[in-house]
Design an enzyme around this catalytic site. Sequence first.
Site, PDB file in Angstrom:
ATOM      1  N   CYS A 252      10.192  -3.945   7.712  1.00  0.00           N
ATOM      2  CA  CYS A 252      11.285  -2.968   7.152  1.00  0.00           C
ATOM      3  C   CYS A 252      12.223  -2.597   8.371  1.00  0.00           C
ATOM      4  CB  CYS A 252      10.817  -1.988   6.443  1.00  0.00           C
ATOM      5  SG  CYS A 252      12.041  -0.998   5.449  1.00  0.00           S
ATOM      6  N   HIS A 336       7.739  -4.602   2.157  1.00  0.00           N
ATOM      7  CA  HIS A 336       6.632  -3.953   2.402  1.00  0.00           C
ATOM      8  C   HIS A 336       5.483  -4.473   1.927  1.00  0.00           C
ATOM      9  CE1 HIS A 336       8.052   0.124   3.706  1.00  0.00           C
ATOM     10  NE2 HIS A 336       9.155  -0.385   3.106  1.00  0.00           N
ATOM     11  N   GLU A 338       2.447  -3.915   2.635  1.00  0.00           N
ATOM     12  CA  GLU A 338       1.345  -2.906   2.242  1.00  0.00           C
ATOM     13  C   GLU A 338       1.527  -2.095   0.807  1.00  0.00           C
ATOM     14  OE1 GLU A 338       4.274   0.002   3.148  1.00  0.00           O
ATOM     15  OE2 GLU A 338       3.906  -2.067   3.760  1.00  0.00           O
TER      16      GLU A 338
END
Length: 1444
Positions: A252, A336, A338
């Site tokens: 990001c 993202h 994650e």
Amino acid sequence: MAALILEDGTAFRGLLFGADVSVSGEVVFQTGMVGYPEALTDPSYRCQLLTLTYPLVGNYGVPKDEDGDFGLSKWFESSKIHAAALIIGELSESPSHWSSVKSLDQWLKEQGIPGLQGIDTRRLTKKIREKGTMLGKLVVDGTPEDSIPFDNPDKRNLVQEVSMKEPRVFNPSGSLRITVVDCGIKYNQIRCLAQRGARVTVVPWDHPLDSTDFDGLFISNGPGDPQFCQTTISNVRKVVCVERPKPVFGICLGHQLLSLVIGSKTYKMKYGNRGHNQPCIHKGTERCFITSQNHGFAVDPDTLPKDWDVLFTNANDHTNEGIVHNTQPLFSVQFHPEHMAGPTDLVGLFDVFLDTVKDHKEGNATKSGTNFKVLRPRKVLILGSGGLSIGQAGEFDYSGSQAIKALKEENIQTVLINPNIATVQTSKGLADKVYFLPITAEYVTQVIKNERPDGVLLTFGGQTALNCGVELTKLGVLEKYKVKVLGTPVASIEMTEDRKIFVEKMEEINEHVAPSEAAVAAAERLGYPVLVRSAFALGGLGSGFANNREELTSLVTSAFAHTSQVLVDKSLKGWKEIEYEVVRDAYDNCITVCNMENIDPLGIHTGESIVVAPSQTLNDHEYNMLRNTAIKVIRHLGIVGECNIQYALNPESEQYYIIEVNARLSRSSALASKATGYPLAYVAAKLGLGIPLPQLKNSVTNSTTANFEPSLDYCVVKVPRWDLSKFLRVSTKIGSSMKSVGEVMAIGRSFEEAFQKALRMVDENCLSCLALLPLSAHQELQTPTDKRIFVLASAFRAGYTVDQLYELTKIDRWFLHKMKNITDHERLMETYNQSAMPPEVMRKAKQLGFSDKQIALAVQSTELVVRKLRHDWSIIPVVKQIDTVAAEWPAHTNYLYLTYHGTENDLHFNDQHVMVIGSGVYRIGSSVEFDWCAVGCITELRKMGYKTIMVNYNPETVSTDYDMCDRLYFDEISFEVVMDIYERENPEGVILSMGGQLPNNIAMSLHRQQCRILGTSPEFIDSAENRFKFSRMLDTIGISQPQWKELSDTESAMKFCETVGYPCLVRPSYVLSGAAMNVAYTDSDLEKYLSSAVAVSKEYPVVISKFIQEAKEIDVDAVACDGVVMAIAVCEHVENAGVHSGDATLVTPPQDLNQKTMERIKMIVHAIGQELQVTGPFNLQLIAKDDQLKVIECNVRVSRSFPFISKTLGVDMVALATQAIVGEDVEPLGLMRGKGIVGVKVPQFSFSRLAGADVVLGVEMTSTGEVACFGENRYEAYLKAMLSTGFKIPKKNILLSIGSFKSELLPTVQALESMGYDLYASLGTLFFFWSNFLFQVTAVDWPFEEDDSECPNKEKQRSIMNYLEENHFDLVINLSMRNSGGRRLSSFVTKGYRTRRMAIDYSVPLIIDIKCTKLFVIGLVHRQKSPNPPILVLNGTTTIQFTI
């Protein structure tokens, strides 16, 4: 109250919740449907007013802030809320979830963050989409607006505000040393590194970096403009721009920083990418992944230096999503991986990073690419689903039509086998060739021989096509003729269908299926209750719950009648049932398109449940846990195309079981397509051809890829419709076996709005959702019936609490609270009368989904008064679009719904359209035939250059497909809604005659409001529908009809019946499929029927007429123009009059009518058409007896037989009718004689699903669908049509139980004997046959008699029970007593009923009509003479014959 004020001055007013403070910042929107606790605590939202596009927020509350692994918070992404404010549609007042400790409102108050609800978030989102991100301020009422300045977060260093101040170590025992630069990190990034064995040192954003301190460097996400982080950029440059840098991974903001380090440029995007469904394409493999994103800045890929390359690109807006160095171990991504909240498809990048770190010495990981070509077929065979039956209805017409459309776009020849005459799929202009033949291995093989296709689609015709395909594979037919199965391979299909193999496949990937084993020992071990289910069956056929050993044994026996494999599962009754629709292509791109939650807990078949999409009570973790499992399972099974997976989820924890996978399009895939606007069947057909998913376009936006997961900004509720009242002695309990005949889907921006709409769609008479029911509630709530939802409502009114009802029903408390909102508001309205009701109460009622009629009922007024009041207060619905992307992209199609939660329309009303009203929910009597007519009408109108509007709410149909018309209103068909749309659109006119009975019922109300009705005038519709007016009219013009009388009171009714003699027929007005029509044989019958008839048509008269027995019934369909009849088609019934025309066997052209009769019919049709001034379609029913013709009814609309006659006679009657309605010149065709072939239409019954229902035919309709086949004579056509309904040609043994028809059937029985069949009969029948020299008949015992003990010769005769249980009979012919037309009310169980019911329960073919018996036997004789009749193809308008 408070207002959101944007920098351009626009204000949005709403209700304040959370903290009572005013704030300002940047307004952004996020399209994820779950995960508000994660989003609010994401530091990247610093200083932003976060708008969530999904309107219902806070459903699962807020969990306790507890530490999980590595001392990181288990549920949140940082230590506090970072967003400045939350802007939503509706806040959930009473959340429901096992993990929840407080409501969203309480949490925001604690954290000092304000929220605003009651906002038209779609309007706000569209504004941001069009104008770009804007500054805004949330101003609480009472605060001067100027005291809150606009605060521009792009002007300051936000990273400094959120980054930690001191370094901190996580997982100190880890082996690899990773240094993390915290620019506003989400906890899950630390967790993902630590879980994989790293020692993670998190340092502040401006901390100096030394490459000796770490093995790898990670740069986190964060808020704001990356240009402010110059310190970080120069620190990173020192360790990256060296000879042999250590591995670096950025996410990001970290990705933007790495790009700035190497000299690329970043820019601010128009409105950023924030959501959970952003598709990213990996350069090299061209694989597409769904990612979670939250950023407003992006990297310009054109500015990358020469030794860098693009790693990922956004498939929608083509912005850069990742970069990688060609030789050094440096890479970063914009999304993202994650997740939290969102999908975890690329979490493997953390493994890639740590493997690179481990293996730093050998340079970068090599890129792998897979490329393989798929051969395109040139001709594809599609197997349809046959007649509509319970569990397999119109949704397969929709998916099959979509598949044909997709293949035609790719210029592939299509051949369809489907005997269902009524569907759009079998119409001219879709498939290149249609075979109306049974879908059995024998017939399909003949077609393959003829056509030599090189591909076949098995997954578009429900269970029928699937089972047929599996059989063809086993027989080696597909291999022999080199036909390739497109899409999901047969091996995968068998894995999902065979429960045993399925369980093994799931164990391979460590997933759990509800524990199940074979039969009784299993049940003892698993513990009762258990669920018995059969493999290879659809709609839960042959399944049920057993609470003890006896129930188990009887269930298992009857289940084996339908299948070869029966399993016993542990019952998880009371768990939540969740389904996902999954799409996968041949290149392993895989997405979940829609997830749905059943309101009813497990234990009720999905087809019987009320379903809501998207799921309302799952948090982000559960939603994505099940999503990941779905993708893992589908990949493991190797499914290509579309399938659905169902789960049982424990309501108290995260434990789940997989219930099943359907490797085909299912009922819920039609629902999911309509609920999301994502055309699953169309996409699945394209994927079957080997086209990669990312190359397909999203057909709603026309600009974005189809490789994405739709995000909804509305809520959808599906409710099933049961028609159990039409059957005698049927059990009304609902459970694991499906009984519903249709379903509706309602769309709203709150659950209550959609839910109440749906209940009215299922039954237009359900006025108050609380049709007060007697409180035998405990029983009704615990063992659900088709009326349970109304019992719930009365329970609330009777003072039950949510918790009590949860214990009884196990329906999630969130839904119960919502239902309570409805009943509470109804109580509130009852305290006002119309003059005193304040506007807010009315507006709230409309937002909770109350109709004007319901409001009128509560305040003791009338619908029109409430409507006027509503207009005076300008409480008017707005029109919203469904665009699959929650307004993030503009939509090109007009797929619309009305809602009271909104302040602006999504489109303009400038063009003139013609409005066509559809047929609504499938019910017995109004099914796909009317949908065929509505679709034909729109198509014809578009050909003539008109723009069209369709109003319909049935998710299973082709008419609700958004590319069929110019504007589709997916909404109620009621006076109120049609009028609302009419006033908005101001169309050229409305066509009512194409949708069956439902639109006809609102004709007069619309007419009174000066609505332009096209076609026959409503006054004349009324003359035909109103039984009294119609009978009087016939008398006036001198056309004979059975003797009749209007009902005024019971006494005079009885007198009339005595005069003309019983039996008599009781008929209410304005009904479809003979609802509440009954034949009375005695005075007591009469009284009973009159009360039910009066209840059905309250506002209209009931007429009694003489019921003529043993007469022939004739059906006439015609089209007229201003009273002049243009075309007439005649069908004759095989059965005697007294069987409803929907249940009768129809033959056209008629075989037994002489010239004189035909002339008389023509005369009558012309007279009535003229008298009613018909313009458009109409239908007459006549009976003929002793050379007399009498008219029994007339419908001024299309009828059930329109598709049948259009396809058999080769003239599209609907197109003719449409031309007549809009005033085109139609050339008269007169009486149509056809093309030399005979069509026979046979009803499809679903008695095997309706436990206990008696198999009798009468004046009320009981069939759920129909099939038709063609032949050179009616015998051959009838036999093929019977086979199409699942009938089997008898091989050896036939049981006769023919009561008083013995002598009439003698020649037939002789024919059966001469063909070598073994006949069985009861003693009486036996003696009769012996006296006529038929000796090949064996006696059987009927053990249903009570006096068994006195039978001396009991040993000699085997009883019928034993025979049926052993599957000894191939056919049962059971003719009930003469004169029993209609339903007998006798409560005692007759011998005949037991025989018929047993035949059905053991799936033995059964014939119950004398005329059909004769026709069938003659057909058998013909078949023996010429076993291979020519196959008839209907191809376009000409008929080609192939002789084999």
